[in-house]
Design a protein around this motif. Structure first.
Motif, PDB file in Angstrom:
ATOM      1  N   SER A 123     -30.893 -15.666  -7.888  1.00 36.40           N
ATOM      2  CA  SER A 123     -30.633 -16.887  -7.112  1.00 36.40           C
ATOM      3  C   SER A 123     -30.116 -16.496  -5.742  1.00 36.40           C
ATOM      4  CB  SER A 123     -29.596 -17.771  -7.820  1.00 36.40           C
ATOM      5  OG  SER A 123     -28.344 -17.107  -7.876  1.00 36.40           O
ATOM      6  N   GLU A 124     -30.064 -17.456  -4.847  1.00 37.79           N
ATOM      7  CA  GLU A 124     -29.523 -17.201  -3.513  1.00 37.79           C
ATOM      8  C   GLU A 124     -28.036 -16.866  -3.597  1.00 37.79           C
ATOM      9  OE1 GLU A 124     -29.480 -16.418   0.391  1.00 37.79           O
ATOM     10  OE2 GLU A 124     -31.271 -16.893  -0.791  1.00 37.79           O
ATOM     11  N   SER A 125     -27.327 -17.549  -4.486  1.00 39.80           N
ATOM     12  CA  SER A 125     -25.889 -17.266  -4.600  1.00 39.80           C
ATOM     13  C   SER A 125     -25.634 -15.863  -5.146  1.00 39.80           C
ATOM     14  CB  SER A 125     -25.207 -18.312  -5.495  1.00 39.80           C
ATOM     15  OG  SER A 125     -25.625 -18.201  -6.847  1.00 39.80           O
ATOM     16  N   CYS A 126     -26.501 -15.399  -6.048  1.00 37.75           N
ATOM     17  CA  CYS A 126     -26.370 -14.030  -6.569  1.00 37.75           C
ATOM     18  C   CYS A 126     -26.677 -13.013  -5.476  1.00 37.75           C
ATOM     19  CB  CYS A 126     -27.307 -13.825  -7.760  1.00 37.75           C
ATOM     20  SG  CYS A 126     -26.729 -14.589  -9.293  1.00 37.75           S
ATOM     21  N   TYR A 172     -38.934 -13.638 -21.336  1.00 37.14           N
ATOM     22  CA  TYR A 172     -37.598 -14.019 -20.873  1.00 37.14           C
ATOM     23  C   TYR A 172     -37.435 -15.537 -20.806  1.00 37.14           C
ATOM     24  CZ  TYR A 172     -37.090  -9.156 -19.385  1.00 37.14           C
ATOM     25  OH  TYR A 172     -37.005  -7.789 -19.363  1.00 37.14           O
ATOM     26  N   TYR A 173     -36.269 -15.994 -21.224  1.00 34.75           N
ATOM     27  CA  TYR A 173     -35.873 -17.390 -21.074  1.00 34.75           C
ATOM     28  C   TYR A 173     -34.555 -17.383 -20.304  1.00 34.75           C
ATOM     29  CZ  TYR A 173     -39.440 -18.143 -24.625  1.00 34.75           C
ATOM     30  OH  TYR A 173     -40.638 -18.174 -25.314  1.00 34.75           O
ATOM     31  N   ARG A 174     -34.677 -17.124 -18.994  1.00 36.47           N
ATOM     32  CA  ARG A 174     -33.475 -16.914 -18.188  1.00 36.47           C
ATOM     33  C   ARG A 174     -33.408 -17.824 -16.955  1.00 36.47           C
ATOM     34  NH1 ARG A 174     -34.349 -10.843 -16.074  1.00 36.47           N
ATOM     35  NH2 ARG A 174     -32.082 -10.986 -15.840  1.00 36.47           N
ATOM     36  N   ALA A 175     -34.472 -18.568 -16.644  1.00 39.81           N
ATOM     37  CA  ALA A 175     -34.460 -19.431 -15.458  1.00 39.81           C
ATOM     38  C   ALA A 175     -33.337 -20.453 -15.567  1.00 39.81           C
ATOM     39  CB  ALA A 175     -35.802 -20.132 -15.302  1.00 39.81           C
ATOM     40  N   GLY A 176     -32.510 -20.538 -14.535  1.00 42.46           N
ATOM     41  CA  GLY A 176     -31.407 -21.495 -14.535  1.00 42.46           C
ATOM     42  C   GLY A 176     -30.286 -21.156 -15.492  1.00 42.46           C
ATOM     43  N   SER A 177     -30.190 -19.879 -15.871  1.00 41.84           N
ATOM     44  CA  SER A 177     -29.137 -19.462 -16.806  1.00 41.84           C
ATOM     45  C   SER A 177     -27.773 -19.475 -16.126  1.00 41.84           C
ATOM     46  CB  SER A 177     -29.430 -18.059 -17.330  1.00 41.84           C
ATOM     47  OG  SER A 177     -29.312 -17.116 -16.274  1.00 41.84           O
ATOM     48  N   ALA A 178     -26.733 -19.378 -16.934  1.00 44.77           N
ATOM     49  CA  ALA A 178     -25.374 -19.378 -16.393  1.00 44.77           C
ATOM     50  C   ALA A 178     -25.165 -18.267 -15.368  1.00 44.77           C
ATOM     51  CB  ALA A 178     -24.368 -19.248 -17.538  1.00 44.77           C
ATOM     52  N   ALA A 179     -25.714 -17.088 -15.655  1.00 49.62           N
ATOM     53  CA  ALA A 179     -25.519 -15.948 -14.754  1.00 49.62           C
ATOM     54  C   ALA A 179     -26.109 -16.190 -13.378  1.00 49.62           C
ATOM     55  CB  ALA A 179     -26.127 -14.689 -15.370  1.00 49.62           C
ATOM     56  N   SER A 180     -27.154 -17.015 -13.289  1.00 45.77           N
ATOM     57  CA  SER A 180     -27.774 -17.272 -11.985  1.00 45.77           C
ATOM     58  C   SER A 180     -26.867 -18.090 -11.078  1.00 45.77           C
ATOM     59  CB  SER A 180     -29.120 -17.980 -12.163  1.00 45.77           C
ATOM     60  OG  SER A 180     -28.955 -19.297 -12.660  1.00 45.77           O
ATOM     61  N   PHE A 181     -25.798 -18.654 -11.638  1.00 45.88           N
ATOM     62  CA  PHE A 181     -24.838 -19.421 -10.840  1.00 45.88           C
ATOM     63  C   PHE A 181     -23.666 -18.561 -10.364  1.00 45.88           C
ATOM     64  CE2 PHE A 181     -27.208 -22.667 -13.038  1.00 45.88           C
ATOM     65  CZ  PHE A 181     -27.314 -23.674 -12.096  1.00 45.88           C
ATOM     66  N   PHE A 182     -23.712 -17.271 -10.657  1.00 48.89           N
ATOM     67  CA  PHE A 182     -22.693 -16.354 -10.132  1.00 48.89           C
ATOM     68  C   PHE A 182     -22.756 -16.390  -8.611  1.00 48.89           C
ATOM     69  CE2 PHE A 182     -20.722 -12.323  -9.027  1.00 48.89           C
ATOM     70  CZ  PHE A 182     -19.740 -12.158  -9.999  1.00 48.89           C
ATOM     71  N   ASN A 183     -21.602 -16.359  -7.950  1.00 48.30           N
ATOM     72  CA  ASN A 183     -21.584 -16.416  -6.485  1.00 48.30           C
ATOM     73  C   ASN A 183     -20.480 -15.523  -5.932  1.00 48.30           C
ATOM     74  OD1 ASN A 183     -19.044 -18.143  -5.962  1.00 48.30           O
ATOM     75  ND2 ASN A 183     -20.190 -19.371  -7.461  1.00 48.30           N
ATOM     76  N   LYS A 184     -20.433 -15.394  -4.626  1.00 51.95           N
ATOM     77  CA  LYS A 184     -19.506 -14.454  -3.982  1.00 51.95           C
ATOM     78  C   LYS A 184     -18.042 -14.794  -4.247  1.00 51.95           C
ATOM     79  CE  LYS A 184     -20.008 -16.835   0.478  1.00 51.95           C
ATOM     80  NZ  LYS A 184     -20.508 -16.673   1.871  1.00 51.95           N
ATOM     81  N   GLU A 185     -17.764 -16.073  -4.550  1.00 49.45           N
ATOM     82  CA  GLU A 185     -16.387 -16.463  -4.861  1.00 49.45           C
ATOM     83  C   GLU A 185     -15.947 -15.934  -6.226  1.00 49.45           C
ATOM     84  OE1 GLU A 185     -14.691 -17.830  -2.485  1.00 49.45           O
ATOM     85  OE2 GLU A 185     -16.508 -17.922  -1.253  1.00 49.45           O
ATOM     86  N   ASP A 186     -16.914 -15.540  -7.050  1.00 47.59           N
ATOM     87  CA  ASP A 186     -16.604 -15.016  -8.385  1.00 47.59           C
ATOM     88  C   ASP A 186     -16.240 -13.536  -8.367  1.00 47.59           C
ATOM     89  OD1 ASP A 186     -17.159 -17.496  -9.658  1.00 47.59           O
ATOM     90  OD2 ASP A 186     -19.305 -17.061  -9.539  1.00 47.59           O
ATOM     91  N   LEU A 187     -16.421 -12.883  -7.218  1.00 44.05           N
ATOM     92  CA  LEU A 187     -16.091 -11.464  -7.101  1.00 44.05           C
ATOM     93  C   LEU A 187     -14.581 -11.276  -7.015  1.00 44.05           C
ATOM     94  CD1 LEU A 187     -18.749 -10.555  -4.389  1.00 44.05           C
ATOM     95  CD2 LEU A 187     -18.835  -9.842  -6.787  1.00 44.05           C
ATOM     96  N   ASN A 188     -14.102 -10.177  -7.534  1.00 40.68           N
ATOM     97  CA  ASN A 188     -12.683  -9.852  -7.415  1.00 40.68           C
ATOM     98  C   ASN A 188     -12.540  -8.631  -6.514  1.00 40.68           C
ATOM     99  OD1 ASN A 188     -10.094  -8.352  -8.272  1.00 40.68           O
ATOM    100  ND2 ASN A 188      -9.828 -10.388  -9.167  1.00 40.68           N
ATOM    101  N   GLU A 189     -12.106  -8.865  -5.285  1.00 41.32           N
ATOM    102  CA  GLU A 189     -12.043  -7.777  -4.309  1.00 41.32           C
ATOM    103  C   GLU A 189     -11.051  -6.700  -4.717  1.00 41.32           C
ATOM    104  OE1 GLU A 189     -11.616  -6.919   0.487  1.00 41.32           O
ATOM    105  OE2 GLU A 189     -11.577  -8.988  -0.258  1.00 41.32           O
ATOM    106  N   GLN A 190      -9.966  -7.079  -5.350  1.00 43.37           N
ATOM    107  CA  GLN A 190      -8.967  -6.098  -5.756  1.00 43.37           C
ATOM    108  C   GLN A 190      -9.559  -5.088  -6.740  1.00 43.37           C
ATOM    109  OE1 GLN A 190      -5.374  -7.792  -7.364  1.00 43.37           O
ATOM    110  NE2 GLN A 190      -4.529  -5.806  -7.961  1.00 43.37           N
TER     111      GLN A 190
END
Length: 325
Positions: free
Chosen positions: A141-144, A105-123
């Motif tokens: 990540s912690e944000s994930c 795997y080459y996934r450390a620090g990938s874009a997906a690891s920056f996903f955070n709770k603000e990116d969720l769509n509650e609706q």
């Protein structure tokens, strides 16, 4: 249109060696893709239900490739964001020799690891019937991790069923250590309605391979349905206020590629539940999905349609899978 199943997590581009042997001797690769959550979303779509996948991909060609391909499989990708600050994750599959596949795997620090709770769509979560979570996302990540618990809270608030597949990835546990990772998985499981570990995963999490004991532990924490996969042998199922038992796996003459089978199985269970099947029959249906997945290469190429699953069950058992309820 609201989705039946909403999920989120990392999907990566897969470069699969076109020939066997160590990678140093491989000159060409087949480009595929895979990610536990998007695999489930695609599986749900192929089985006739609406699915939505949220994530972040790099602002690069691989990111556009993922969005294009996953959308092309019928999954709603409207809430997938491109992220300029990091690349799309990548993994490489090496075929050393028959039966010996290795993945790097080459996934450390990938874009997906920056996903955070603000990116969720509650609706979107609120209008779904199922929120599907895996244990991979909170380890990125912690944000994930925060996003996973926030999504579960959103689902609970709106009476949406929470499905959890631990899908353990020990290589990702280095960030927090195995003991903290184990507690993290148990905390997520305790907040879920449906928990679907493999037997080896459940033993690692709960210290026993007694399926009924594991189920009772989860029921005591508020879980209502438990499905425990035991490879190609059988799957155990139990409901907090219902029956329990084992469903045998379908016999497959040749396993082409086992990667992705668990995601196909999860999609099968969720599709069965959406259809109103009993948990036993949902697991039986899911076993057929998993059997079809291992018969094809790649993570998603073998995910079957509903008609293909019914035909497979009819061929194996001499009756239509569609009558199972």
């Amino acid at each position: 249109m609201s989705a039946d199943v909403v999920t989120f997590g990392e999907t990566m581009v897969l470069l699969e060696a076109a020939s066997s042997g160590p990678l140093r001797y491989v000159d060409s690769f087949t480009k595929r893709y895979g990610g536990a959550e998007s695999n489930v979303a695609i599986g749900i779509s192929k089985l006739g239900y609406q699915s939505l996948w949220m994530s972040k991909v790099g602002e690069d060609e691989f990111g556009q490739f993922l969005i294009q391909k996953i959308r092309g499989e019928g999954v709603n990708t409207d809430y997938v964001q491109t992220y300029q600050g990091a690349p799309t994750g990548l993994y490489i599959k090496e075929m050393r020799r028959p039966g010996d596949q290795r993945v790097t795997y080459y996934r450390a620090g990938s874009a997906a690891s920056f996903f955070n709770k603000e990116d969720l769509n509650e609706q979107q979560i609120a209008s779904a019937k199922v929120l599907h979570i895996t244990g991979i996302t909170p380890l990125l990540s912690e944000s994930c991790s925060e996003a996973v618990f926030k999504a579960i809270d959103m689902a609970k608030k709106h009476n949406v069923l929470v499905s959890f597949d631990p899908n353990l990835r020990f290589t990702l546990m280095g960030r927090i250590g195995e003991e903290k990772a184990k507690q993290l998985m148990r905390d997520i499981a305790a907040k879920s309605d449906l928990v679907m570990p493999g037997l080896d995963e459940a033993e690692w999490l709960y210290g026993t391979n007694d399926e009924a004991e594991i189920a009772q532990t989860l029921f005591a924490e508020g879980v209502s349905k438990v499905v425990i996969k035991n490879g190609g042998e059988y799957s155990f199922y139990a409901e907090a206020k219902g029956e329990q038992g084992r469903v045998p796996s379908f016999e497959i003459k040749q396993i082409v590629d086992a990667i992705g089978a668990g995601d196909g199985f999860a999609a099968g269970v969720l599709a069965g539940i959406l259809e109103g099947k009993s948990l036993q029959n949902a697991v039986h249906f899911a076993a057929a999905v998993g059997a079809l997945v291992v018969s094809s290469p790649g993570d998603i190429e073998g995910l079957p349609t509903r008609a293909e699953v019914d035909a497979f069950i009819e061929q194996k058992e001499g009756h239509s899978g569609g009558v199972l309820r």
